[in-house]
Design an enzyme around this catalytic site. Structure first.
Site: not given
Length: 435
Positions: A22-23, A97, A121, A320, A342
């Site tokens: 996904k990223n 995002r 998110d 994540d 983070m």
């Protein structure tokens, strides 16, 4: 609002193949705007966030053609820049995002890029300063409409420069790299992110004709070129999904094989799971996880002190996966501190796990201490609401290991990051129904 009904306590068995990353997809798809030539991309995950971005590209005038499952061609030879200032773009861009990464390629090729304040998110503050400070150092003019929360950058010609990023932001680095590849002169980026997904982007851009050196390090040097051409690219498997399936196997004490994981791009992930007592076996490019019938024991540090698992920029552990690790620790033998550096709201889902019987002390917004049950006491089924992608799948894993039938609402959050997850879980023996 969709719902999962999960009957927990079943042992799973079989093979599962991770989706495309996904990223990585959110970066790679934006890079197609850098050239008028055709770009072919394979292993694109069929998930909500990625599909939203593909729809945005289509609305921008990019010719999108689906070749088959996970494979598309994109050709940005007739981009409609007027769409960037339309009300529809302000609505569509706000819901994703990843839309922020449209700005760098648009600025580089067309001299202007706009974006509404992106969504995503609700896991804490996710500032955009690194992106826009980088663009300004390349010579762009920045403007911001505070009433509409609308950002814009414009430049007649970007100029290469030296910059030291204030944080090793993956998306910030990707955006700046995509802007710099068409800038005039040399751009040096120090404290650059170096995650595998960023490496993949840089390698793809080089195949398109860019000149990027230092790939895989935190010092990137980019010699600007006048134009880029088309290419073909295949995305890596999603390392977060791979970590999710490792956690699922451990919590349900199941024997699973995770196929085609690209071991060399997993970094610290296998080592961290081994510290938690999980046995992992490399079989060519697969991960085999045996059934942990006797459970798994968390290692202490060599001086006997309690283990701390914390996130860090690559090659450290991705943030994540901390939600997955926290859930796994609830049934481990031993204790662990989870330190989420983070995002200050990402651990707030632990109250759902405490309701299920987990022993967790939330020390502050960033740290939680987990005391494992060692399977002497199973988690209890309950009704939950998924707050974000990673917490959502963590609660799903908890429900699959729990005694009884659990309900998870707001599963659209899970669908944003996991492709057809209920069908794939049923294929390995999970009792899960989508309503």
């Amino acid at each position: 609002m969709g719902t999962f009904i999960i009957e927990g306590g079943h042992t799973l068995h079989g093979e599962i193949t991770p989706q495309g990353a996904k990223n990585e997809a959110l970066q790679i798809l934006c890079a197609v705007l850098l050239t008028p030539e055709e770009v072919t991309i394979h292993n694109i995950p069929d998930i909500v966030d990625v599909n939203k971005l593909i729809d945005l590209l289509d609305s921008l005038g990019v010719n999108v053609n689906k070749l088959g499952k996970g494979s598309y061609t994109f050709q940005a030879d007739a981009v409609n820049l007027d769409f960037l200032e339309s009300e529809q773009f302000k609505i569509d861009g706000r819901g994703l995002r990843g839309s922020i990464m449209l700005v760098g390629p648009l600025l580089a090729r067309f001299g202007r890029g706009y974006i509404p304040k992106p969504g995503g998110d609700k896991i804490g503050r996710r500032r955009l300063d690194t992106h826009f400070e980088g663009f300004m150092k390349l010579g762009a003019q920045f403007r911001y409409n505070s009433e509409e929360h609308f950002y814009g950058v414009e430049s007649d010609k970007l100029k290469g420069t030296y910059m030291l990023l204030d944080e090793a932001s993956v998306t910030g680095t990707a955006n700046i790299v995509m802007a710099a590849v068409l800038a005039e002169g040399t751009t040096t980026i120090y404290n650059a992110a170096c995650e595998p997904y960023l490496q993949q982007l840089c390698k793809m851009l080089n195949r398109m004709g860019a000149q990027i050196s230092g790939i895989g390090s935190n010092l990137l040097v980019i010699e600007g070129v006048t134009e880029l051409g088309g290419t073909e690219h295949r995305m890596l498997p999603d390392m977060i999904e791979i970590g999710s399936w490792i956690g699922l196997a451990a919590m349900t004490r199941s024997e699973l094989t995770i196929k085609d994981v690209s071991w060399d791009d997993l970094g610290q992930i296998p080592a961290v799971f081994r510290k938690l007592g999980i046995q992992l076996e490399r079989r060519e490019d697969d991960i085999f996880i045996p059934k942990h019938s006797e459970g798994y024991e968390i290692q202490n540090y060599i001086d006997g002190s309690i283990l701390t698992i914390a996130d860090a920029p690559w090659p450290g552990l991705t943030p994540d996966l901390l939600s997955i690790i926290l859930v796994m620790a609830t049934q481990a033998k031993g204790e662990v501190v989870i330190h989420q550096k983070m995002f200050e709201s990402r651990l707030f889902f632990v109250d759902k796990l405490i309701d299920m019987g987990a022993k967790i002390i939330l020390c502050d917004p960033h740290r939680a201490t987990v005391i494992g049950h060692n399977f002497r006491s199973t988690l209890k089924a309950t009704t939950m609401v998924s707050p974000d992608i990673r917490a959502g799948v963590s609660l799903l894993i908890a429900a699959l290991s729990a005694k009884g039938t659990s309900t998870i609402h707001n599963i659209e959050q899970i669908d944003r990051g996991y492709e057809d997850i209920d069908t794939r879980l049923r294929a390995i023996g999970a009792n899960i129904i989508r309503q």
